[in-house]
Scaffold this motif. Structure first.
Motif, PDB file in Angstrom:
ATOM      1  N   LYS A   1     -10.128  -2.118  -7.776  1.00  0.00           N
ATOM      2  CA  LYS A   1      -8.742  -1.616  -7.636  1.00  0.00           C
ATOM      3  C   LYS A   1      -7.909  -1.009  -8.746  1.00  0.00           C
ATOM      4  O   LYS A   1      -7.940  -1.986  -9.893  1.00  0.00           O
ATOM      5  CB  LYS A   1      -7.822  -2.956  -7.236  1.00  0.00           C
TER       6      LYS A   1
ATOM      7  N   LEU B   1       1.591   3.335  -2.354  1.00  0.00           N
ATOM      8  CA  LEU B   1       0.272   2.680  -1.652  1.00  0.00           C
ATOM      9  C   LEU B   1       0.256   1.032  -2.058  1.00  0.00           C
ATOM     10  O   LEU B   1       0.142   0.796  -3.084  1.00  0.00           O
ATOM     11  CB  LEU B   1      -1.043   3.478  -2.004  1.00  0.00           C
ATOM     12  N   ARG B   2       0.409   0.280  -1.092  1.00  0.00           N
ATOM     13  CA  ARG B   2       0.115  -1.264  -1.435  1.00  0.00           C
ATOM     14  C   ARG B   2      -1.037  -1.722  -0.465  1.00  0.00           C
ATOM     15  O   ARG B   2      -1.412  -1.323   0.675  1.00  0.00           O
ATOM     16  CB  ARG B   2       1.335  -1.784  -1.009  1.00  0.00           C
ATOM     17  N   GLU B   3      -1.628  -2.462  -1.143  1.00  0.00           N
ATOM     18  CA  GLU B   3      -2.741  -3.242  -0.298  1.00  0.00           C
ATOM     19  C   GLU B   3      -1.959  -4.789   0.094  1.00  0.00           C
ATOM     20  O   GLU B   3      -1.409  -5.411  -0.540  1.00  0.00           O
ATOM     21  CB  GLU B   3      -3.909  -3.747  -1.179  1.00  0.00           C
TER      22      GLU B   3
ATOM     23  N   ASP C   1      -4.706  -1.247   3.690  1.00  0.00           N
ATOM     24  CA  ASP C   1      -3.886  -0.414   2.800  1.00  0.00           C
ATOM     25  C   ASP C   1      -2.309   0.095   3.524  1.00  0.00           C
ATOM     26  O   ASP C   1      -2.626   0.650   4.623  1.00  0.00           O
ATOM     27  CB  ASP C   1      -4.582   0.855   2.439  1.00  0.00           C
TER      28      ASP C   1
ATOM     29  N   GLU D   1       1.137   2.047   3.343  1.00  0.00           N
ATOM     30  CA  GLU D   1       1.721   3.244   2.582  1.00  0.00           C
ATOM     31  C   GLU D   1       2.965   3.252   2.962  1.00  0.00           C
ATOM     32  O   GLU D   1       3.756   3.225   4.168  1.00  0.00           O
ATOM     33  CB  GLU D   1       0.870   4.850   2.923  1.00  0.00           C
TER      34      GLU D   1
END
Length: 737
Positions: free
Chosen positions: A430, A489-491, A501, A503
């Protein structure tokens, strides 16, 4: 009468004979001694040790000349300073700070403090004709010039160098013609600064209609120049690196090849001139790099030790104690005491008004001339951002002390380009990175309006345009309209396992009005309107994709008194942000959000302790998923993955320590740090869920480096619930929030 005349003639003849005999038996007039000091950057500090030996041997110096660092040491000696006074002066200089043109961080405006917390490298570029353009040197030499001027305050700017306590010459190179330039009059400070204007490191000096750089390019050891001044005996002192110190077996790197090539070139520039020297004193200061100025005391002591090898050759030029005492009395400078400023004038051809320059001066007519205060004042002028140099001259005109402030604008002003790179990687796949670009158009009007464009390219992307406009002459009140578009972008995680994921795209505009609270804080209130679109890019997430509008009131107060944005040793910072999204403004959401962050740093004997506190609340409202607080990452509970947990209420406390373990050389070599911290806190879905029994505990160990390209850190964090993570970070501030 005849007998008297005969007696008179006899006495006269006897006196003439006696005078002739006495003249034949008296000491002849001593030869005039000249000293030539070579360049050598930090190694040139060894010249101070050599001058100490001359004084111990009672050897008077009648002429002195130098190149680069040799010119600085020689010029200070010629102006009347003793070797001990020169040693105290140069050893007391913060050489690392001299290679940073910006004023100390405590004395910068809040706006400029914000610049150095954004991940940009310190070296700026310019824009001219829509093309990036580099400055003439990595630093302009602003602080170096001021440091030299402070030691030579008593010398006027229209000086004939023959009128110094010791006649003096500095050698520089004409950048346009390549000719050797022997500086013999004008400003002593400008002459010294020009002679040490190392190409690419320092910007060139405009002096007497020429563009000048380091004299080592044409004459690193000016023995011939000193001979031409009238010296009967020339002592040439060489602190350069002997060519025999390197051979083909140990030239194994690009740096060694470049270094040896430079040494060959510099040595050849002085071969012919050395034929004019009666004694060449070679002082090979081994193990010292050109920029090791922070080792001043050590280098001076080494120079004194190496000079001892020439005691026998030098002793032949010694004079009696009485004669030497008379020489010292004549050649030492003594201050006349403080001078009262009668008037302040501005020599200014820039776009900044004389009034704005004077506004930044705390030193006023009628006050005693104060070097320390003037240094801060000139720093405040320089930080406007468009000046290549800010200089001063103190001279007497019609019996009055006139302080003249002179500014020179950068040739690419007012368009400044800043670049940077930020990255973070957990070493398990990551990562996030961004290339940063900022274009700032400075001083667009009399009140200091700025147009700023920020661009980030990478996994998270964005573009922001802001017009920052102070509203009155003091630049206390301001307004700042902006437009912004971005993608993040976040997980989304379950435990430490990413499941999707997520967005977040947005485009918006807003306007703030604010107040600068001295140099340490800023208060803003504003309104913002955004269009937000969220998408699930991969995986399955327990949240909905949405397209909506958000309109909100905002308020923010920020305080910054840190001495360094990356590895602070003192000071503190705080930031409180409030957002009120309101459907009455035309948006689709109703919620409130409050967040606060605090950091404090203190250092004892290079050991820095710090405390940070962070917390946030939804104020009993429901935060949309894209605007919830997140926790996890290198500086936010580092045992957890970046943004691993989210919620509507959080609180953390961190107590830590670090210290430098390897001090880097000036400008280029990094300073290495080791440290760690203990942290406690958690994040909850709502304030009703908060209990002390849910507090999580963690800690981290860190190795970091402060470099000219920005901070780099490697850390390992672990929490008490069994999670652990490694992190590699580039460009993030140690105390960031």
């Amino acid at each position: 009468m005849t007998r008297f005349t005969s007696l008179l003639w006899g006495c006269l003849i006897a006196l003439l004979i006696n005078g002739f005999v006495m003249a034949q038996g008296s000491d002849p007039e001593r030869p005039k001694i000249g000293v030539a000091l070579s360049g050598g950057s930090a190694r040139g500090l060894a010249h101070i040790g050599f001058l100490r030996l001359l004084e111990e041997l009672r050897i008077p110096v009648d002429y002195i000349g130098g190149t680069s660092m040799g010119s600085i040491i020689g010029g200070l000696y010629a102006s009347g300073m003793s070797p001990d006074e020169i040693a105290v002066s140069v050893a007391g200089m913060d050489w690392g700070d001299l290679f940073d043109d910006r004023p100390p961080r405590h004395h910068r405006s809040f706006r400029r403090k914000q610049d150095d917390k954004c991940g940009f490298i310190a070296q700026e570029l310019g824009i001219k004709g829509f093309m990036p353009i580099a400055p003439r040197g990595l630093v302009s030499g602003q602080k170096l010039a001021l440091a030299l001027r402070f030691t030579n305050l008593h010398t006027p700017d229209d000086l004939n160098f023959d009128d110094l306590n010791i006649p003096f010459r500095a050698v520089a190179t004409d950048l346009e013609t390549g000719e050797m330039v022997v500086l013999s009059k004008g400003s002593l400070v400008h002459a010294l600064r020009a002679s040490m204007s190392i190409p690419a490191l320092f910007g060139p000096v405009h002096h007497q209609g020429r563009i000048l750089v380091d004299g080592g390019m044409v004459r690193n050891l000016p023995a011939d120049v000193v001979k031409d001044m009238g010296a009967d005996i020339v002592i040439a002192v060489d602190v350069g690196v002997p060519l025999e110190n390197l051979n083909s077996e140990n030239i194994n790197s690009l740096g060694e090849v470049l270094g040896q090539s430079t040494n060959i070139f510099i040595n050849h520039t002085s071969q012919e001139a050395l034929k004019k020297a009666d004694l060449v004193v070679k002082m090979a200061v081994n193990g010292v790099n050109s920029l090791d100025f922070n080792r001043a005391d050590e280098i001076i002591a080494t120079g004194r030790k190496l000079a001892n090898e020439y005691i026998d050759e030098l002793s032949q030029y010694s004079v009696s104690q009485a004669e030497y005492d008379a020489w010292v009395k004549k050649h030492r400078y003594r201050s006349d005491g403080p001078r009262i400023i009668d008037d302040i004038r501005i020599e200014n051809g820039s776009r900044v008004s004389d009034g704005e320059i004077k506004r930044r001066l705390k030193l006023k007519p009628g006050q005693a001339f104060d070097l320390d205060q003037l240094a801060l004042d000139l720093g405040r002028i320089f930080e406007i951002g468009i000046f290549e140099s800010v200089d001063y001259r103190l001279h007497i005109e019609d019996g009055k002390n006139i302080l003249l402030i002179r500014v020179r604008e950068k040739y690419y002003a007012p368009n400044i380009l800043s670049i940077g790179f930020v990255a973070q990687d957990d070493l398990e796949g990551k990562s996030d990175f961004g290339f940063l670009f900022r274009v700032t158009k400075l001083e667009m009007n009399n009140y200091g309006g700025e147009l700023r464009a920020d661009l980030r390219l990478g996994i998270s992307r964005g573009l922001k345009l802001e017009w920052y406009q102070p509203c009155e002459a003091s630049r206390t009140f301001f307004m700042a309209p902006m437009i912004e578009v971005g993608q993040q972008l976040r997980e989304i995680y379950i435990d430490q396992h990413p499941i999707a994921d997520f967005e977040i795209n947005h485009i918006g505009a807003g306007i703030d009005v604010g107040l600068n609270l001295k140099r340490f804080a800023e208060f803003r209130i504003g309104i913002i309107r955004e269009e937000i679109c969220t998408d699930i890019e991969a995986g399955t997430a327990p949240v909905d994709e949405v397209t909506k509008s958000r309109a909100a009131f905002t308020a923010q107060v920020e305080h910054d008194y840190l001495d360094d944005p990356d590895f602070p040793t003192s000071g503190g910072s705080a930031k409180f942000r409030y957002l009120d999204a309101n459907k009455k403004l035309g948006g689709d959401d109703d919620y409130q959000k409050l967040r606060g962050d605090f950091a404090q740093f203190a250092t004892i004997s290079s050991n820095t302790m710090f405390l940070t506190l962070s917390g946030g609340s939804s104020m009993d409202t429901d935060l949309p998923f894209e605007d919830q607080f997140v926790l996890g990452g290198m500086h936010s509970f580092s045992g957890w993955k970046e943004d691993q947990k989210s919620g509507e209420f959080f609180g953390t406390a961190r107590l830590g320590y670090y210290r430098p373990v390897l001090e880097g050389a000036v400008f280029f070599s990094p300073t290495l740090y080791v440290g760690g911290w203990f942290e406690v806190g958690n994040i909850w879905e709502s304030v009703d869920d908060v209990t002390f029994s849910d507090l999580r505990v963690g800690g981290s160990l860190m190795i970091g480096a402060k470099t000219s390209m920005g901070p780099i850190q490697i850390s390992y964090g672990r929490s008490d619930d069994g999670y652990g993570s490694f992190y590699l970070s580039v460009g993030h501030q140690f105390g960031s929030y």
